[in-house]
Design a protein around this motif. Structure first.
Motif, PDB file in Angstrom:
ATOM      1  N   UNK B 113       0.843  -1.208   0.000  1.00  0.00           N
ATOM      2  CA  UNK B 113       0.000   0.000   0.000  1.00  0.00           C
ATOM      3  C   UNK B 113       0.870   1.247   0.000  1.00  0.00           C
ATOM      4  N   UNK B 114       1.890   1.257   0.869  1.00  0.00           N
ATOM      5  CA  UNK B 114       2.757   2.440   0.956  1.00  0.00           C
ATOM      6  C   UNK B 114       3.488   2.667  -0.364  1.00  0.00           C
ATOM      7  N   UNK B 118      -0.320   5.021  -0.851  1.00  0.00           N
ATOM      8  CA  UNK B 118      -1.539   5.025  -0.039  1.00  0.00           C
ATOM      9  C   UNK B 118      -1.136   4.973   1.429  1.00  0.00           C
ATOM     10  N   UNK B 123      -6.203   4.409   4.974  1.00  0.00           N
ATOM     11  CA  UNK B 123      -6.865   3.343   4.224  1.00  0.00           C
ATOM     12  C   UNK B 123      -7.517   2.323   5.143  1.00  0.00           C
TER      13      UNK B 123
END
Ligand SMILES: Nc1ncnc2c1ncn2[C@@H]1O[C@H](COP(=O)(O)OP(=O)(O)O)[C@@H](O)[C@H]1O
Ligand SMILES: [Mg+2]
Lengths: 248, 241
Positions: B113-114, B118, B123
């Motif tokens: 995600x990172x 994000x 999130x």
């Protein structure tokens, strides 16, 4: 261009990277070899700021990322694709949406058709047949998950690719295909690649430069030809494995 | 990441756009609607026990159980309703959340995600924080009313108080303000659960036992925090009576 300058990384008392220095010129393929637990994954994560070194500097295309705050990291992460050691697919999304995720985020101007076409193209690059797109990650095998994860990373066409054991646990045919893909991306698109691997044979075949890591230190490095002459016992062990595999 | 930093990031992200409305609604449905049966079931039993026990002891000591409706209602609104619901939410929602975030951490999904730019806190934590706070608020109102209703029914069957007598007895002790305070407790406990569970999830160590101990520790920490916060809130509210 990626450069490490005496990079150290500790977790609490434990020092995992003990002064790592090396450079990767643009368009080259660097292999990082080493046994499990020597800090290979930690090394890769430092490049994209998922971890930060305790001391030393890391340069990515002239930017010092070693202590860069999270908010400023995005352009670097946009440029670097990372294939994690785990498939790291998002469980709640289908294979299609996993691969499309980054495309939708990075290319908002793309139409649905363009995204679908790119997703199919990338899935076929990693030898996945049509039909898997609609499945959830839990419904496909581990090897297929790893390939989807590769497709997801390659889809957004990063200039720098970081692979953490991309072929561990895959069958020989797929392993070959993926090594071929890494070579092709590097030669055709001038992608810079860092590949963490246990596979000396493959490193000798496609790497421009090889680093052998042991307990957080670089014990030997050089071109494949140079490394074949190495006297370091760990490197000799890796070489013997590779020769055995070739002989059988 | 330290706890204060994590709390600060979560709260900051909660009060700034953009919001993922669809996710928030899915979580709200999971937290409140799907928890309702087990909470109602347990609280009805808690109400029955409260009525029968207090009647038994009052008869023993003051030879009369006329104060039972009032005391029971007081106990339900001030403590039982909010705390029992929160502890049930901890085991149903908090444990699952710690395990989910912990396994995302261990399988590098959080890193993924990172990499995509994000913020994992925005999130993962924010939708659950909003859903659990709102859910805790709504659940504590429903749970309290249901619990009072159950107490009323038991009083009629076992002690012979008519609903009218029960309500008169109850009104001498509690008032609408108590329901408001109970729902504030519900919302606070609701907020504590996802914050602590996600914190333990984010700090999860690799390996299967890492996820297991993150889950166990988060349930223990949430439960302790709820009990301590219950004391703090009760103390603050006591200045308003
Ligand atoms: N986030 C972390 N916190 C604490 N220790 C870690 C963390 N990540 C890795 N380590 C430790 O660092 C060492 C090297 O890990 P890793 O880089 O994953 O090894 P590998 O070479 O197999 O990829 C391991 O002993 C691991 O336990
Ligand atoms: Mg690793």
């Amino acid at each position: 261009m990626i450069a490490f300058e005496s990079v150290r990384k500790s977790f609490g008392e434990r020092e995992v990277l003990k002064g790592i220095t090396f450079q990767v010129p643009p368009g080259q393929i660097l292999f990082i070899l080493g046994t499990s637990g020597t800090g290979k994954s930690v090394l890769l994560k430092n490049i994209v700021g998922l971890l930060h070194p305790t001391s030393g500097r890391i340069w990515v295309d002239g930017d010092d990322v070693s202590q860069m705050p999270e908010e400023e990291m995005f352009p670097i992460r946009r440029k670097c694709g990372m294939v994690f050691q785990h498939p790291a697919l998002f469980d709640s999304l289908t294979v299609f949406d996993n691969v499309a995720f980054g495309l939708r985020k990075h290319y908002p101007e793309y139409s649905q058709e363009q995204i679908a076409a790119r997703v199919r193209e990338c899935l076929s690059l990693v030898h996945l047949r049509p039909g898997v797109e609609t499945k959830k990650p839990q419904e496909i095998s581990y090897g297929m998950q790893k390939r989807v994860s590769l497709a997801r990373t390659v889809a957004v066409s990063p200039k720098i690719l970081l692979f953490d054991e991309p072929t561990t646990g895959l069958d020989p045919v797929t392993t070959n295909a993926i090594n071929h893909l890494i070579l092709e991306l590097s030669r055709k698109l001038k992608t810079t690649s860092l590949v963490v691997s246990h596979d000396m044979q493959c490193a000798l075949d496609i790497a421009d430069h090889i680093i052998v890591l042991d307990k957080g230190e670089i014990v030997d490095q050089g071109s494949p030809a140079q490394l074949k002459q190495s006297r370091h016992p760990l490197v000799r062990d890796f070489l013997r494995e590779a020769l055995d595999a070739e002989g059988s | 990441m330290t706890l204060p930093l994590f709390l600060w990031q979560s709260v900051r992200a909660t009060f700034t756009a953009p919001y993922r409305w669809k996710d928030i609604l899915i979580q709200l449905e999971f937290v409140s609607w799907q928890s309702l049966p087990v909470i109602l079931f347990c609280l009805c039993f808690a109400a029955i026990v409260t009525i029968m026990e207090s009647s038994f002891h009052m008869k023993l000591v003051v030879q009369n159980d006329a104060l039972v409706p009032g005391f029971a209602a007081l106990l339900i609104l001030r403590e039982l309703g909010a705390v029992v619901s929160a502890l049930l939410l901890t085991s149903r929602v908090g444990a699952g959340l710690a395990a989910e975030v912990g396994s995302m951490k261990v399988t590098e999904q959080i890193d993924a995600l990172r990499m995509l730019g994000i913020d994992p806190v925005r999130f993962l934590v924010v939708p659950r924080l909003i859903a659990c706070t709102v859910g805790g608020f709504i659940l504590s109102i429903i749970a309290n009313l249901a619990c009072l209703y159950a107490a009323m029914v038991v009083s009629e069957i076992k002690l012979g108080y008519s609903p009218g007598a029960f309500i008169t007895g109850m009104r001498a002790f509690v008032d609408f303000q108590d329901l408001v305070f109970a729902s504030i407790k519900g919302a606070t406990f609701g907020a504590v659960i996802p914050l602590i569970s996600c914190y333990f999830g984010f700090r999860c160590q690799s390996g299967a036992e890492g996820v297991g101990s993150a889950t166990t520790n988060s349930v223990v920490a949430s439960s302790v925090s709820i009990i301590v916060l219950d004391f703090v809130l009760t103390y603050i509210f006591s200045h308003f009576y």
